[in-house]
Design an enzyme around this catalytic site. Structure first.
Site, PDB file in Angstrom:
ATOM      1  N   GLY A 221       0.888  -1.106  -0.596  1.00  0.00           N
ATOM      2  CA  GLY A 221       0.207   0.162  -0.095  1.00  0.00           C
ATOM      3  C   GLY A 221       1.006   1.736   0.019  1.00  0.00           C
ATOM      4  N   GLU A 261      -1.004   2.733   6.741  1.00  0.00           N
ATOM      5  CA  GLU A 261      -0.812   3.899   5.305  1.00  0.00           C
ATOM      6  C   GLU A 261      -2.347   5.426   6.207  1.00  0.00           C
ATOM      7  OE1 GLU A 261       0.902   3.937   3.359  1.00  0.00           O
ATOM      8  OE2 GLU A 261       1.460   2.159   3.226  1.00  0.00           O
ATOM      9  N   HIS A 270       7.287   6.753   8.907  1.00  0.00           N
ATOM     10  CA  HIS A 270       8.226   5.931   9.398  1.00  0.00           C
ATOM     11  C   HIS A 270       9.082   5.222  10.974  1.00  0.00           C
ATOM     12  CE1 HIS A 270       7.857   4.509   5.243  1.00  0.00           C
ATOM     13  NE2 HIS A 270       6.759   3.430   5.393  1.00  0.00           N
ATOM     14  N   VAL A 283       8.065  12.677  16.241  1.00  0.00           N
ATOM     15  CA  VAL A 283       8.179  12.069  17.597  1.00  0.00           C
ATOM     16  C   VAL A 283       9.105  10.920  18.653  1.00  0.00           C
ATOM     17  CG1 VAL A 283       5.959  10.812  18.821  1.00  0.00           C
ATOM     18  CG2 VAL A 283       6.255  11.614  16.052  1.00  0.00           C
TER      19      VAL A 283
END
Length: 348
Positions: A221, A261, A270, A283
């Protein structure tokens, strides 16, 4: 006379001093604007094959080459997110990466949105009966999205204690707004958005569009990040990786490809930052890593002098071994849904 003259000099000095103070105050940059963007990047040289993973970062590279203004737009979106985060959580750093505060901190700032429901349109594009997946299979994928984003999945209790404290109910959920079915003799659609131009997204500003079609090339995807062209906005997933029942293929038969996704669609990178240890996913509560993990790795798996969060939905592990988003990822996703955010019009 001398006293009067000296008094006038003193008065003038005070006046100049006050004037200087006012000038400094006027020119002072508001604290909320002082965000560090030095770590920001978009284009990556990571040509990781998408087998067992996704094509989203490679797709972003292609879009950046095609649209020179996209970098600036996504830069501005990121800067605004960091400014908003600082405004709601003063004194917590600049929000620009692992352990630097702000954007990915545990206990993210209150955004006053409550539970957000995103309506979803599913476009089933098929060349055979297997690819014409059933409504039951579609509904099973919506159920997985809701379980994963609300942390109601059966795997939640498998999160190691090291990370259980930051495992998050993102308070984002999804509802199926409609299904469109398209028969087409084409057997593979690739990653150039041909399926989207052939069957354009429906009201992409207010609905998340998902195309379920055979992508080919071993690709599961790919998704478009916030800030891209509305005519190509949405998520593409192979039919055998969509949902948990019907035409699904192990080990990606748990619906987590779509969860992954949709994470990209809502502005997550990622987990390893698509680079070496100095690349970040923006993050702070996701540990630094330098490569994706595959299969079901043993715990702990260590890279970059830290333990990888291999069970995070934004890694490349098998569906059965994924079970969490972090609090920092929650903050980042919800940051595009607040008023003025890149996907605020999805909120209903």
């Amino acid at each position: 006379m001398r006293k009067i003259f000296l008094g006038m000099i003193a008065l003038a000095a005070i006046t100049v001093s006050c004037s200087d103070d006012q000038t400094d105050a006027t020119n002072e940059i508001p604290e909320v604007a002082k965000v560090d963007m030095s770590d920001f990047y978009l284009y990556t040289d990571n040509e990781e094959k998408a087998t067992g993973g996704c094509f989203s970062m490679q797709k972003l590279n292609m879009q950046l080459e095609k649209d020179p203004q996209l970098y600036e737009k996504m830069y501005d979106l990121e800067k605004k997110y960091r400014q908003n985060t600082l405004a709601k959580k003063p004194g917590n750093g600049n929000g620009n990466g692992n352990n630097n505060g702000g954007g990915g901190d545990p206990e993210p700032p209150t955004d006053n949105l409550g539970v957000v429901t995103i309506p979803v349109y599913v476009h089933v594009v098929y060349s055979n009966s297997n690819e014409n997946i059933s409504s039951t299979q579609i509904n099973s994928q919506i159920a997985v999205l809701n379980d994963d984003f609300r942390r109601n999945n059966n795997d939640a209790n498998q999160t190691p204690s090291l990370f259980s404290g930051v495992a998050s109910d993102t308070e984002i959920q999804f509802t199926l707004a409609g299904t469109f079915r398209h028969s087409n003799s084409r057997t593979s659609w690739g990653t150039n958005d041909l399926v989207k131009s052939t069957y354009p997204p429906v009201t992409p500003s207010t609905h998340m569009n998902i195309w379920v079609c055979n992508i080919g090339g071993g690709i599961l995807g790919y998704a478009q990040f916030p800030g891209g062209n509305s005519s190509t906005d949405g998520v593409v997933v192979g039919p055998q990786y969509f949902g948990t029942t019907g035409y699904v293929a192990s080990p990606f038969d748990g619906g987590r490809t779509t969860t992954h996704e949709v994470g990209h669609y809502l502005n997550l990178r990622h987990i390893w930052g698509d680079g070496r240890c100095n690349r970040d996913d923006f993050v702070s509560d996701t540990p630094t890593s330098d490569a994706p993990n595959y299969g079901c790795p043993s715990f702990p798996t260590t890279n970059c002098r830290s333990t990888d969060m291999t069970m995070n939905y934004m890694d490349y592990t098998d569906d059965a071994c994924m079970n969490m988003f972090s609090e920092g990822q929650k903050s980042r996703m919800r940051g595009v849904l607040v008023s003025g955010g890149a996907r605020a019009s999805l909120v209903n």
